[in-house]
Structures are given as C-alpha cells and as structure tokens.
Design a protein around this motif. Structure first.
Motif, mmCIF file in Angstrom:
data_model
loop_
_atom_site.group_PDB
_atom_site.id
_atom_site.type_symbol
_atom_site.label_atom_id
_atom_site.label_comp_id
_atom_site.label_asym_id
_atom_site.label_seq_id
_atom_site.Cartn_x
_atom_site.Cartn_y
_atom_site.Cartn_z
ATOM 1 N N LEU A 1 0.856 -1.183 0.000
ATOM 2 C CA LEU A 1 0.000 0.000 0.000
ATOM 3 C C LEU A 1 0.896 1.237 0.000
ATOM 4 O O LEU A 1 1.706 1.427 0.908
ATOM 5 C CB LEU A 1 -0.917 0.015 1.220
ATOM 6 N N ILE A 2 0.768 2.055 -1.033
ATOM 7 C CA ILE A 2 1.546 3.287 -1.158
ATOM 8 C C ILE A 2 0.675 4.438 -0.675
ATOM 9 O O ILE A 2 -0.441 4.627 -1.164
ATOM 10 C CB ILE A 2 1.984 3.530 -2.613
ATOM 11 N N HIS A 3 1.177 5.189 0.287
ATOM 12 C CA HIS A 3 0.392 6.289 0.848
ATOM 13 C C HIS A 3 1.132 7.603 0.641
ATOM 14 O O HIS A 3 2.326 7.692 0.904
ATOM 15 C CB HIS A 3 0.140 6.066 2.342
ATOM 16 N N GLY A 4 0.410 8.586 0.155
ATOM 17 C CA GLY A 4 1.018 9.894 -0.049
ATOM 18 C C GLY A 4 -0.004 10.890 -0.550
ATOM 19 O O GLY A 4 -1.046 10.509 -1.108
ATOM 20 N N GLU A 5 0.290 12.155 -0.364
ATOM 21 C CA GLU A 5 -0.606 13.204 -0.842
ATOM 22 C C GLU A 5 -0.664 13.199 -2.375
ATOM 23 O O GLU A 5 0.201 12.620 -3.034
ATOM 24 C CB GLU A 5 -0.128 14.567 -0.341
ATOM 25 N N SER A 6 -1.679 13.854 -2.905
ATOM 26 C CA SER A 6 -1.807 13.971 -4.358
ATOM 27 C C SER A 6 -0.581 14.673 -4.928
ATOM 28 O O SER A 6 -0.117 15.680 -4.388
ATOM 29 C CB SER A 6 -3.072 14.766 -4.722
ATOM 30 N N GLY A 7 -0.052 14.115 -6.027
ATOM 31 C CA GLY A 7 1.071 14.742 -6.702
ATOM 32 C C GLY A 7 2.433 14.347 -6.184
ATOM 33 O O GLY A 7 3.443 14.892 -6.633
ATOM 34 N N THR A 8 2.519 13.399 -5.247
ATOM 35 C CA THR A 8 3.820 13.024 -4.694
ATOM 36 C C THR A 8 4.537 11.970 -5.528
ATOM 37 O O THR A 8 5.728 11.729 -5.329
ATOM 38 C CB THR A 8 3.676 12.500 -3.252
ATOM 39 N N GLY A 9 3.833 11.294 -6.450
ATOM 40 C CA GLY A 9 4.482 10.317 -7.308
ATOM 41 C C GLY A 9 4.205 8.877 -6.924
ATOM 42 O O GLY A 9 5.087 8.017 -7.027
ATOM 43 N N LYS A 10 2.967 8.590 -6.510
ATOM 44 C CA LYS A 10 2.629 7.229 -6.083
ATOM 45 C C LYS A 10 2.737 6.235 -7.240
ATOM 46 O O LYS A 10 3.187 5.109 -7.062
ATOM 47 C CB LYS A 10 1.226 7.213 -5.481
ATOM 48 N N GLU A 11 2.345 6.665 -8.445
ATOM 49 C CA GLU A 11 2.428 5.742 -9.580
ATOM 50 C C GLU A 11 3.887 5.472 -9.959
ATOM 51 O O GLU A 11 4.222 4.371 -10.402
ATOM 52 C CB GLU A 11 1.656 6.282 -10.786
ATOM 53 N N LEU A 12 4.762 6.455 -9.794
ATOM 54 C CA LEU A 12 6.187 6.220 -10.061
ATOM 55 C C LEU A 12 6.751 5.157 -9.125
ATOM 56 O O LEU A 12 7.563 4.322 -9.529
ATOM 57 C CB LEU A 12 6.983 7.523 -9.904
ATOM 58 N N VAL A 13 6.313 5.180 -7.873
ATOM 59 C CA VAL A 13 6.758 4.162 -6.915
ATOM 60 C C VAL A 13 6.234 2.793 -7.333
ATOM 61 O O VAL A 13 6.960 1.790 -7.266
ATOM 62 C CB VAL A 13 6.300 4.529 -5.487
ATOM 63 N N ALA A 14 4.977 2.736 -7.788
ATOM 64 C CA ALA A 14 4.418 1.461 -8.259
ATOM 65 C C ALA A 14 5.211 0.936 -9.462
ATOM 66 O O ALA A 14 5.483 -0.265 -9.565
ATOM 67 C CB ALA A 14 2.946 1.640 -8.624
ATOM 68 N N GLN A 15 5.582 1.818 -10.367
ATOM 69 C CA GLN A 15 6.374 1.402 -11.525
ATOM 70 C C GLN A 15 7.737 0.865 -11.082
ATOM 71 O O GLN A 15 8.227 -0.127 -11.629
ATOM 72 C CB GLN A 15 6.548 2.590 -12.473
ATOM 73 N N GLY B 1 0.517 21.142 -4.026
ATOM 74 C CA GLY B 1 0.230 20.072 -4.986
ATOM 75 C C GLY B 1 1.421 19.189 -5.259
ATOM 76 O O GLY B 1 1.382 18.358 -6.169
ATOM 77 N N ASN B 2 2.505 19.401 -4.499
ATOM 78 C CA ASN B 2 3.691 18.547 -4.544
ATOM 79 C C ASN B 2 4.362 18.557 -5.919
ATOM 80 O O ASN B 2 4.365 19.586 -6.581
ATOM 81 C CB ASN B 2 3.334 17.141 -4.080
ATOM 82 N N VAL B 3 4.918 17.428 -6.351
ATOM 83 C CA VAL B 3 5.730 17.406 -7.575
ATOM 84 C C VAL B 3 4.880 17.730 -8.791
ATOM 85 O O VAL B 3 5.356 18.356 -9.743
ATOM 86 C CB VAL B 3 6.419 16.033 -7.732
ATOM 87 N N ARG B 4 3.613 17.328 -8.773
ATOM 88 C CA ARG B 4 2.744 17.641 -9.913
ATOM 89 C C ARG B 4 2.597 19.154 -10.069
ATOM 90 O O ARG B 4 2.645 19.685 -11.178
ATOM 91 C CB ARG B 4 1.379 16.986 -9.727
ATOM 92 N N GLU B 5 2.413 19.862 -8.955
ATOM 93 C CA GLU B 5 2.313 21.323 -9.022
ATOM 94 C C GLU B 5 3.639 21.935 -9.457
ATOM 95 O O GLU B 5 3.663 22.903 -10.230
ATOM 96 C CB GLU B 5 1.898 21.886 -7.662
ATOM 97 N N GLU C 1 5.831 20.608 -11.443
ATOM 98 C CA GLU C 1 5.970 20.408 -12.888
ATOM 99 C C GLU C 1 5.124 21.425 -13.655
ATOM 100 O O GLU C 1 5.560 21.995 -14.664
ATOM 101 C CB GLU C 1 5.564 18.986 -13.255
ATOM 102 N N ASN C 2 3.895 21.663 -13.186
ATOM 103 C CA ASN C 2 3.038 22.655 -13.846
ATOM 104 C C ASN C 2 3.644 24.048 -13.760
ATOM 105 O O ASN C 2 3.594 24.836 -14.725
ATOM 106 C CB ASN C 2 1.645 22.654 -13.206
ATOM 107 N N LEU C 3 4.237 24.373 -12.617
ATOM 108 C CA LEU C 3 4.888 25.674 -12.435
ATOM 109 C C LEU C 3 6.040 25.840 -13.425
ATOM 110 O O LEU C 3 6.207 26.901 -14.040
ATOM 111 C CB LEU C 3 5.383 25.790 -11.000
ATOM 112 N N LEU C 4 6.818 24.791 -13.613
ATOM 113 C CA LEU C 4 7.950 24.864 -14.543
ATOM 114 C C LEU C 4 7.480 24.946 -15.988
ATOM 115 O O LEU C 4 8.074 25.658 -16.798
ATOM 116 C CB LEU C 4 8.861 23.657 -14.340
ATOM 117 N N HIS C 5 6.428 24.202 -16.330
ATOM 118 C CA HIS C 5 5.870 24.306 -17.683
ATOM 119 C C HIS C 5 5.462 25.746 -17.972
ATOM 120 O O HIS C 5 5.745 26.283 -19.058
ATOM 121 C CB HIS C 5 4.654 23.379 -17.820
ATOM 122 N N ARG C 6 4.778 26.369 -17.013
ATOM 123 C CA ARG C 6 4.341 27.753 -17.209
ATOM 124 C C ARG C 6 5.530 28.689 -17.314
ATOM 125 O O ARG C 6 5.554 29.607 -18.143
ATOM 126 C CB ARG C 6 3.425 28.155 -16.050
#
Length: 505
Positions: A184-198, A374-378, A380-385
């Motif tokens: 079970l991977i636990h973390g806030e939204s945007g922390t990279g839970k799917e990357l850990v699963a991969q 929003g953690n790493v997802r936020e 990434e969006n900040l850098l894109h902008r």
C-alpha cells in the motif's frame, strides 16, 4: 551449458497431500524433496540447497514460520511459500510481513500451486517450470510497460531526490519488490505514487509481465465489476464479445489500484474475495478463472480513519496494507528541489524538442517560495508555465502572490503588509523564521503550527467565496478533491447548501 533444474522442498505432515504436491511438481520437471516436520525440513536444508521451500503453516513439532525465520537468519537464497488453512488470513499476512515470498490457502488449487511455484523459482538460478514462461504473456489494456533489462534502474532513478526521506523510499522499494506481498503506497496527491508502483514492478521478478494501472475513482460504479473481472458476451447491454478485466490483463505481472479508497463498499467486498481466492468470475460466467497477479495499491486518504468511520472494509485494509510505503510531501524534502527542477526541465525539453532556459539561483528561490501544496505535480506545472513565459536564456519564475522578489539572489522574500478588507487579497506568507535576526519564536509543534496556518487560510478563502468549495479551490490553485480533503483533515465546518455543483469533480 544447460541451467540446473530448479529444486523444491515440500514440507507437510499429511502424507496424501505431500505426495500430491510432490507428483505435481515432478510432472512440471522440478527436483523435489519432502519433509513431514520442522526438524526433517531443517535436516534437508542442512544437506541441500533449494530454489524454493513450500511449507504448511502448522506442523507436528512447530510452525512453518520457524523455517522462514531460519532462512532469513542464515541469509539463504530459498524463497519460502507458506500454506495456511482457509480462514487464517491473519497468519498469511504475518508470514508475508516476515519475508515469505507468497502464500496459498488450503485446500490448494493445483493450477494456482504450479503458478506460485513457477513465480518463486524465477531468478533463483534454476530452470522454472514450462508454465512460468506463459505467465507474463498477457498484455494489459492500460498502464502496460514493456520489459527492459535496465527498467529497474530506470524506474528507481525516476524517484528523484537524495534527501533522507527519499533514500528511505528507494531502499524500501528495493527491499519489498522481491516478494509477492501486497503493498500500500500512501502519499498526498502529486507526490508520485504511480512512479513508486512502476519502480516496484520493474524491480521485481515480474518485470517481464504487464503492469496494469487502474484509477479506481474514475470508473463508473455500474461498470466496476466488468472492468475488474471481465465479462462474457451478452452479460450486459453492449457486451458484444467476451472481454478480459484488469485482473486477467495483469496475469504474471502487477495490478496497480490507484486511489483504492474511492472504491464503493460493495466493490470492496468483491475485490477482497478476488485477492483472497486468487480467482475471478467474469460477469455472465459460471466458472472462476485463476489469476496470478501482485497487488499494489495507493491512496491519499487516511484509510485507517475510513475503516473506523465504516467507509472502508477493515478486512480489505489489512489485506492490502501488508507492507506500507509512505511518500513524503514536497514540503518535507525541499532539499530535493534543485534535483527535481533539473530533472523536470530535462523532461520538458525532451517532450518539446527544444532547449529550455537555464535554472538560475533566483528562479530556484522563487520556486522555493511557493507553498507547492500540490507537490511534484504542481512543481511540474509551475515549470511548464515558466518555460512558456520565459524570454531569453534564463528561466523566469513568478514569485507567489503576496510576496516580492529579493533584491539579491541570496535574499529571502519578505512578507507583504496584511491585506485590507476591500475584496479578495492574496494571503501573506508565513513569517520567514529562518532569517537572521528574525524575532518570531520557533514553534514547539511545527505540524500543529502549519496546520493552524493552513486552517486560517482555508477559512478565510471559504468565507470570501461564500463557502463555495469549487470557487475556493480555484482561488487557491488546488483541486476540488484537495479542498475536500483539507476541510475534512482540519475539521472545518462548511455549510452543505452553499455550492450546488460542489459534488462534481
């Protein structure tokens, strides 16, 4: 030169079952030795090296867990699979936590028995049974990742950061990837839970099989059973042909259940049975199909609290939470920001096919001044902008509202004056406690101090938006789901009739 044939030690005190298991494995081409007690098994282990040990949980002179403990203490290579009586799920979970590769529930299904043994001997040096070559051949409909000899290293490398928190995550991934225990991977939204699963999948012996990722909150409730377990032609309107579900698609690999806390209770019960029995019954079928998958799930919710409130089944929670991996939020590993920004900018450059502006010290300070809830997802969006709006060779990052850029690259942003009451104003940042000469006292309880600050900001934003959660989320730059989570976590009372569209994500 041919590889040696894999050897198996079978430990069971019932002669008929012991003979059945032995004959089944001999037909698969393995070398097999047997034992009827803990002591006999220890004698066999002293005399021989095996690829796997299959042991009953209860034996006349002890428990199979003792053999598992022996293997761990002696750092033996044998992978241990335990067999436990039906209804003793807690014993199986304890065995997995203690390092067992897998478990089977008695009475053992021979098809499942062969599949589990084949998985256990993979990567131990022996030749797996012929069936093992077929377990990873099913391709999933979504979330598939092809096998790659460098996949494990690549996946772990994508978990960017050298902070102690991220080192702990990587070490735990590498340690638990070898077994079959649910994670079970636990973390806030945007922390990279799917990357850990991969990374878990790529580092496991199942890396050649598919990784099927499922967003449990994105599937309509009336389609959940068909999507998970498959459906037969004519089982429901529009079912024009047989179709596999996620469990069948992930055979021989990993099934990643993202946002598992969003599953309705009725589906939780069916999922629990599928995990326990390792078999599924497609919609419209009278026959069950054995499935060989490893379950990895993820959530941003407090599932323990959901269990207490009755929103999540306790038995499913304990079955999924055999091993927990907690991903730290970005605010707890800000020392990783330079590496994260560098990696994300490299990805942006690769995706766009164009060079990106360089990351300067001032840009990095501007990024660090953002709350990044929003953690790493936020991030990434900040850098894109920032890339899109930058002119020239240097990255131009906007300072967060309510703060101003420092006069020199080494300076820290100063808090602005408190906002007046004439309409919405940006909330001032917290005092710069780390500044030299700052007279603000250090908090005795940092988390409580941060929670109170966040609570004050949310209450003010909610009031200014007339307690409209959708408008509040947009005002603060977060999702509706995040605003709901924070309202619940911080125990903020919000009238339910202020936002007629509030339940729409």
């Amino acid at each position: 030169m041919n590889a040696p044939v894999a050897s198996i030690l079978v430990v069971d005190d019932e002669p008929d079952l012991r003979t059945l298991y032995e004959l089944t494995l001999l037909r698969e081409g393995y070398r097999v030795e047997t034992a009827s007690s803990v002591q006999e098994a220890r004698d066999q282990l002293k005399a021989h090296r095996f690829d796997a040990v299959i042991t009953d949980m209860r034996l006349p002179d002890g428990f199979g867990m003792e053999l598992l403990q022996d293997l761990r203490e002696q750092q033996r290579r044998e992978r241990c699979v335990v067999m436990t009586a039906y209804g003793s799920a807690e014993n199986a979970v304890e065995a997995l936590r203690s390092g067992a590769f897998d478990y089977m529930t008695k009475p053992v299904d021979l098809k499942q028995f062969r599949s589990v043994v084949a998985s256990a001997v993979q990567g131990t040096g022996g030749v797996p049974a012929p069936r093992a070559a077929r377990t990873g051949g099913v391709q999933g409909r979504q979330g598939n990742f092809s096998a790659d000899p460098l996949a494990a290293g690549t996946a772990l490398d994508r978990l960017v950061g050298t902070s102690e928190a991220m080192r702990n995550v990587k070490q735990r991934v590498a340690k638990v990837a070898r077994g079959m225990a649910p994670v079970l991977i636990h973390g806030e939204s945007g922390t990279g839970k799917e990357l850990v699963a991969q990374a878990l999948h790529a580092s496991s012996q199942r890396a050649d099989g598919p990784l099927v990722a499922v967003n449990c909150g994105a599937i309509p409730e009336n389609l959940l059973e068909a999507e998970f377990f498959g459906a037969r032609k004519g089982s429901y309107t529009g079912a024009s042909q047989d179709r596999d579900g996620y469990f069948q698609a992930a055979r021989g690999g990993t099934l990643f259940l993202d946002e598992i806390g969003d599953l309705p209770l009725a589906m939780q019960s069916k999922l629990l049975r599928a995990i326990q029995e390792r078999s599924v019954r497609p919609l419209g079928s009278t026959q069950e199909e054995t499935v060989d998958v490893r379950i990895v799930s993820a959530t941003h919710r407090d599932l323990a609290a959901d269990v207490q409130s009755g929103r999540f089944r306790q038995d499913l929670y304990y079955r999924l939470n055999v091993i927990e991996i907690v991903i730290p939020p970005l605010r707890e590993r800000r020392e990783d920001l330079p590496m994260l920004c560098t990696a994300l900018l490299a990805r942006i450059a690769q995706e766009s096919g164009m060079p990106v502006p360089s990351l300067t010290e001032q840009a990095l300070q501007a990024i660090a001044a953002h709350p990044l809830t929003g953690n790493v997802r936020e991030l990434e969006n900040l850098l894109h902008r920032a890339v899109a709006l930058s002119d020239g060779d240097e990255l131009n990052v906007d300072w967060p509202m309510g703060s101003s850029a420092p006069s020199s690259p080494r300076a820290s942003p100063e808090p602005t004056s408190p906002p007046n009451a004439e309409g919405p104003q940006p909330y001032p940042p917290p005092p710069a406690i780390g500044n030299v000469g700052c007279t603000v006292p250090l908090p005795n309880d940092l988390q409580a101090w941060l929670d109170q600050l966040e609570r004050d900001i949310l209450i003010r934003a909610l009031r200014e938006a007339g307690f409209n959660r959708t408008a509040t989320a947009a005002r603060l730059g977060i999702s509706l789901r995040q605003i709901r989570y924070r309202i619940a976590r911080l125990n903020i009372a919000v009238p339910n009739d202020q936002d007629p569209h509030d339940e729409i994500d």
